[in-house]
Motif scaffolding. Sequence first.
Motif, mmCIF file in Angstrom:
data_model
loop_
_atom_site.group_PDB
_atom_site.id
_atom_site.type_symbol
_atom_site.label_atom_id
_atom_site.label_comp_id
_atom_site.label_asym_id
_atom_site.label_seq_id
_atom_site.Cartn_x
_atom_site.Cartn_y
_atom_site.Cartn_z
ATOM 1 N N ALA A 7 13.463 -3.529 36.983
ATOM 2 C CA ALA A 7 13.986 -4.743 36.343
ATOM 3 C C ALA A 7 13.129 -5.959 36.684
ATOM 4 O O ALA A 7 12.852 -6.802 35.819
ATOM 5 C CB ALA A 7 15.425 -4.972 36.774
ATOM 6 N N ALA A 8 12.704 -6.063 37.959
ATOM 7 C CA ALA A 8 11.857 -7.182 38.349
ATOM 8 C C ALA A 8 10.526 -7.155 37.607
ATOM 9 O O ALA A 8 10.013 -8.193 37.167
ATOM 10 C CB ALA A 8 11.624 -7.149 39.862
ATOM 11 N N ARG A 9 9.986 -5.953 37.467
ATOM 12 C CA ARG A 9 8.728 -5.814 36.740
ATOM 13 C C ARG A 9 8.889 -6.209 35.279
ATOM 14 O O ARG A 9 8.058 -6.946 34.722
ATOM 15 C CB ARG A 9 8.247 -4.376 36.853
ATOM 16 C CG ARG A 9 6.928 -4.098 36.169
ATOM 17 C CD ARG A 9 6.587 -2.622 36.278
ATOM 18 N NE ARG A 9 5.360 -2.300 35.586
ATOM 19 C CZ ARG A 9 4.915 -1.072 35.371
ATOM 20 N NH1 ARG A 9 5.622 -0.044 35.823
ATOM 21 N NH2 ARG A 9 3.792 -0.849 34.719
ATOM 22 N N LEU A 10 9.949 -5.743 34.651
ATOM 23 C CA LEU A 10 10.189 -6.073 33.247
ATOM 24 C C LEU A 10 10.445 -7.562 33.066
ATOM 25 O O LEU A 10 9.982 -8.166 32.089
ATOM 26 C CB LEU A 10 11.367 -5.259 32.714
ATOM 27 C CG LEU A 10 11.135 -3.758 32.563
ATOM 28 C CD1 LEU A 10 12.421 -3.065 32.154
ATOM 29 C CD2 LEU A 10 10.041 -3.488 31.539
ATOM 30 N N ALA A 11 11.186 -8.154 34.007
ATOM 31 C CA ALA A 11 11.453 -9.585 33.907
ATOM 32 C C ALA A 11 10.165 -10.390 34.048
ATOM 33 O O ALA A 11 9.952 -11.383 33.333
ATOM 34 C CB ALA A 11 12.463 -10.002 34.974
ATOM 35 N N GLY A 12 9.297 -9.959 34.961
ATOM 36 C CA GLY A 12 8.014 -10.646 35.109
ATOM 37 C C GLY A 12 7.166 -10.546 33.854
ATOM 38 O O GLY A 12 6.554 -11.533 33.418
ATOM 39 N N LEU A 13 7.142 -9.355 33.262
ATOM 40 C CA LEU A 13 6.400 -9.184 32.012
ATOM 41 C C LEU A 13 7.004 -10.030 30.894
ATOM 42 O O LEU A 13 6.290 -10.623 30.090
ATOM 43 C CB LEU A 13 6.393 -7.706 31.604
ATOM 44 C CG LEU A 13 5.564 -6.758 32.479
ATOM 45 C CD1 LEU A 13 5.802 -5.308 32.068
ATOM 46 C CD2 LEU A 13 4.085 -7.101 32.388
ATOM 47 N N GLY A 14 8.343 -10.083 30.874
ATOM 48 C CA GLY A 14 9.014 -10.885 29.852
ATOM 49 C C GLY A 14 8.695 -12.362 29.986
ATOM 50 O O GLY A 14 8.440 -13.046 28.989
ATOM 51 N N LEU A 15 8.675 -12.854 31.223
ATOM 52 C CA LEU A 15 8.379 -14.274 31.428
ATOM 53 C C LEU A 15 6.928 -14.589 31.090
ATOM 54 O O LEU A 15 6.643 -15.611 30.455
ATOM 55 C CB LEU A 15 8.688 -14.663 32.869
ATOM 56 C CG LEU A 15 8.444 -16.136 33.220
ATOM 57 C CD1 LEU A 15 9.280 -17.044 32.321
ATOM 58 C CD2 LEU A 15 8.755 -16.392 34.688
ATOM 59 N N SER A 16 5.998 -13.728 31.498
ATOM 60 C CA SER A 16 4.586 -13.988 31.185
ATOM 61 C C SER A 16 4.343 -13.938 29.682
ATOM 62 O O SER A 16 3.594 -14.756 29.134
ATOM 63 C CB SER A 16 3.689 -12.983 31.916
ATOM 64 O OG SER A 16 3.956 -11.657 31.480
ATOM 65 N N GLY A 17 4.994 -12.977 29.006
ATOM 66 C CA GLY A 17 4.857 -12.904 27.552
ATOM 67 C C GLY A 17 5.426 -14.125 26.863
ATOM 68 O O GLY A 17 4.842 -14.654 25.912
ATOM 69 N N ALA A 18 6.566 -14.594 27.351
ATOM 70 C CA ALA A 18 7.177 -15.794 26.776
ATOM 71 C C ALA A 18 6.297 -17.009 27.014
ATOM 72 O O ALA A 18 6.138 -17.865 26.127
ATOM 73 C CB ALA A 18 8.561 -16.004 27.376
ATOM 74 N N GLY A 19 5.727 -17.100 28.221
ATOM 75 C CA GLY A 19 4.840 -18.225 28.509
ATOM 76 C C GLY A 19 3.639 -18.261 27.589
ATOM 77 O O GLY A 19 3.222 -19.334 27.130
ATOM 78 N N LEU A 20 3.085 -17.066 27.301
ATOM 79 C CA LEU A 20 1.950 -17.000 26.377
ATOM 80 C C LEU A 20 2.364 -17.422 24.977
ATOM 81 O O LEU A 20 1.624 -18.139 24.282
ATOM 82 C CB LEU A 20 1.396 -15.573 26.363
ATOM 83 C CG LEU A 20 0.144 -15.347 25.511
ATOM 84 C CD1 LEU A 20 -1.008 -16.193 26.016
ATOM 85 C CD2 LEU A 20 -0.253 -13.866 25.532
#
Length: 478
Positions: free
Chosen positions: A372-385
């Motif tokens: 979940a932490a990994r997915l959340a990190g990917l989600g935040l980085s994708g959103a930031g981009l």
Amino acid sequence: MDPRVGSTGTLPDGMRVVLDRRVRRLAGRDGGSALLGGAPPKLVHLTPRAQAVLGTGDSVTVADPVSRALARTLLDSGFAHPAHPIPGGPGRGEVTVVVPVKDRPLDRLLAALPADLGGLVVVDDGGADPEGLAATVKAAHGRVIRHETPRGPAAARNAGLVAATTPLVMFLDSDVVPQEGWLDPLLDHLADPAVALVAPRIVALHPVRGAVGRYEAVRSSLDLGPDPALIVPRSRVAYVPSAAMLVRRDAVGAGFDEDMHVAEDVDLVLRLHAAGRRLRYEPAARVAHDHRTSPREWWLRKAYYGTGAAPLARRHRGAVPPMVLSPWTAAACAALLAQRRWSVPVAAAVTAVAAERLSRKLSRLERPRFSAARLAGLGLSGAGLQVANALLRHHWPLAAALVPFSRRARRAVLLAALAEGLGDWWTHRRYDPAVRPDPVTHLVAHRLDDLAYGAGLWWGALKARDTAALRPASPGRK
């Protein structure tokens, strides 16, 4: 994932499908596993039967009802792509090539076409030399349909579609040159009866000249990259250009919408997807395009592309948003954009809460909190981009209005412009092995590209009096 679930259409025996390179396999608590990926991305758990067929490998070969159903499901969800060669595909004699043209030489295109096609139809859209064109096409054993006055590329393609008598139609624009071995990989995909459209990769026609030419060779709007994909709205490959696309004639109906003079190809893709047809992008097939390299013509063409967003958003609500953000990623990005002392702690807290809530849905995995932490990190980085991209492309007029009055706005725009631009250069720098764009030139051209598209987008939205193309969307909501 249940291998019995899938769309209609029987896959041929011996067909092999290979997991997309972005797909990740996650271990389950009970010895099972799940796949993370697809188009759009999702997490699915493999049933024992599906896991037994897939094993520890990355491919499935169709050999029986279970493997056929699993391959069908993997293909339809974007988790896997067909491996070439694919048995049972149609032959070249079942293809008619349709070329719309107006006052452009066709010699290099016609010379690149195979001799064993089922037909060639060139639609002269009000050109000034009908006799010369007719002689050129006759020498290539094709026929010409003429519009006395220009009606636009959509109408020209439709005229060719009506004239074709083969079950398949290959649309090629007059400024492309198919590369060696281009057609067979496309035909392979049509061994799958669910596939209605397949498109090749559009690359730069060499020699490449000038700074704009070098940028377009690696960053053209027509080039959708080196990886195969299922074409799905809101995914990595959400559309394909009509510069080169192969279709089943009975699947596309009347063809392109002739009222649309831009983005009519994206409209066709979205209509076919809404009808439940499968659409595929095949980069193993390459068609070279004579890109615009004059800075003025290039910039105006990018702005012209932007004007197509408003009519698309009006016709296909929610299919072409500038951003797709979940509530928690939107909140985290908003906190970071505020650039306050509390921004990072708040964004971190929002992300942590989202990860904890997600971990409860991943209880079947071996390490739910880690995943979940990994997915959340990917989600935040994708959103930031996405936010950075929208700030500089879709919504730059709003950002420009704030820059003179806000130091934080200036800082955000500058950081986004540099970070997103250099990241884009790094991602695309090897798209054309013969071209090595330097980072500074790429960054400047990329920013001009975004300014042009955004200007066209806002002009189209104002003209249509419809802001749908400017509004962000949430995952799963249209």
